[in-house]
Design an enzyme around this catalytic site. Structure first.
Site, mmCIF file in Angstrom:
data_model
loop_
_atom_site.group_PDB
_atom_site.id
_atom_site.type_symbol
_atom_site.label_atom_id
_atom_site.label_comp_id
_atom_site.label_asym_id
_atom_site.label_seq_id
_atom_site.Cartn_x
_atom_site.Cartn_y
_atom_site.Cartn_z
ATOM 1 N N LYS A 118 10.980 40.952 -30.115
ATOM 2 C CA LYS A 118 9.855 39.509 -29.292
ATOM 3 C C LYS A 118 10.581 40.151 -28.006
ATOM 4 C CE LYS A 118 8.142 36.771 -31.804
ATOM 5 N NZ LYS A 118 6.346 36.589 -31.587
ATOM 6 N N LYS A 178 -4.950 33.810 -37.664
ATOM 7 C CA LYS A 178 -3.821 33.140 -37.922
ATOM 8 C C LYS A 178 -4.371 32.100 -38.694
ATOM 9 C CE LYS A 178 0.807 33.805 -35.535
ATOM 10 N NZ LYS A 178 0.685 34.801 -35.731
#
Length: 368
Positions: free
Chosen positions: A165, A265
């Site tokens: 991240k 997603k």
């Protein structure tokens, strides 16, 4: 076959490893899931699940899911769950937009359809392309030392793919990624995921300073055009995630050459039906594909696994095992994980055996 009853459950799923941290102070302590139980007049039950990652990750939020399901579900009573395209059009007609609300309902229809046919869901999704999919692990946002230590621990556990991240202060993230790359063996696959946290200026700063590191750049900026402006000067592969919210988005990315790969997603796209449609076309157009979701436990992870393993192996990037992220259980016969690879459960439909006693009382029920 007709849909006879629909029940909706609210299940909070705390994270095993504590808060999940992204850049800019974005943090979540749990998945906040809605689980759908859909029964047919033949006595079968299909299951679906949707869980946003907080209120900050996608244009979806838990309370909105719960409110929307109450509005949509009564319209599905009496419909044939095997008519998946028809069910999708009906939901879009009676409730405009908000695809995430429809995701768990659509998933439950697919589970019912596959159970009625007595085949695993992967068969209806195009057929099984391999026995297992390679998993990745997330190195969440933290200090340089914390992220390097977490990366070492993940690799020690046998994983070879890391999603690191970034998306915070650019110079700090340059240091973070350098430390992570130096702490893991050569050949470890690294994705640097900014979760749309940067401007093109910041993303180009990061890319220029990290040219010596082997990684894939994931969703540095918000819009397709912003990411395209970064890609023009990038010497690394790029994957887009948050930018893919519809078939039109995928086609726009293809026309502009804005990415090499896509992360699809399920809930963002509105369910298994639209995810499968976009996945199949994206594969034909030459994209690398990851199929996952915004969160969930065994039900949602099983749907992700079936979609992943029906994606051609040469076009599949990796997968993620969300049911291992959370402290609660909702089903037995969960997606099997061996080392760094995940398969699908044995059995028809999603393959899992949901345990209703673990879900509590439904917050909504409709049908006879």
């Amino acid at each position: 076959m007709q849909i006879k009853t629909i029940k909706a459950y609210h299940v909070v799923q705390p994270f095993v490893d504590g808060p999940y941290r992204m850049s800019k102070g974005r943090v979540a302590d749990a998945f906040d899931a809605v689980i759908i139980a859909m029964t047919s007049d033949s006595g079968l039950t299909g299951w679906g699940e949707m869980a946003p990652l907080g209120n900050f990750y996608s244009p979806a939020f838990p309370a909105g899911t719960r409110a929307g399901v109450v509005e949509i579900a009564p319209h599905l009573i009496g419909q044939d769950p095997r008519g998946l395209a028809s069910i999708g059009r009906l939901m879009d007609t009676v409730f405009k937009g908000h695809p995430y609300i429809k995701s768990a309902l659509d998933m439950a229809c697919w589970d019912l359809a596959a159970r009625a046919a007595d085949v695993p869901l992967v068969t209806l999704l195009g057929g099984r392309e391999s026995e297992t999919a390679e998993l990745y692990k997330v190195v969440t946002h933290g200090t340089v030392d914390e992220m390097a230590a977490l990366a070492r621990r993940i690799v020690k556990d046998g994983f070879h793919r890391l999603q690191v991240k970034v998306g915070g202060n650019v110079h700090d993230d340059i240091e973070r990624v350098g430390a992570v790359a130096a702490s893991v063996p050569k050949g470890t696959v690294i994705f640097c995921d900014a979760n749309a946290g940067w401007t093109p200026y910041q993303a180009r700063q990061f890319a220029d300073a990290t040219r010596a590191i082997d990684y894939t750049f994931e969703q540095p900026c918000t819009t397709i055009d912003e990411n395209m402006s970064v890609r023009r000067s990038l010497d690394k592969p790029m994957v887009l995630d948050e930018s893919v919210a519809s078939l039109d988005d995928m086609l726009d990315i293809h026309r502009k050459g804005a990415a090499d790969g896509l992360t699809l997603k399920i809930s963002r796209l509105g369910g298994v039906t639209k995810t499968r449609q976009i996945r199949d076309l994206a594969v034909d157009l030459g994209f690398m594909i990851t199929v996952e979701d915004t969160g969930g436990a065994e039900i949602d992870t099983s749907a992700m696994a079936h979609l992943s393993l029906s994606t051609p192996q040469e076009r599949r990037l990796h997968a993620i095992a969300f049911h291992e992220w959370v402290t609660v259980r909702t089903a037995s016969n969960m997606p099997p994980v061996t080392g760094s690879r995940m398969g699908i459960p044995d059995g028809p439909g999603l393959g899992i055996d949901v345990l209703p006693d673990l879900l509590g009382r439904p917050f909504f029920a409709v049908g006879s």
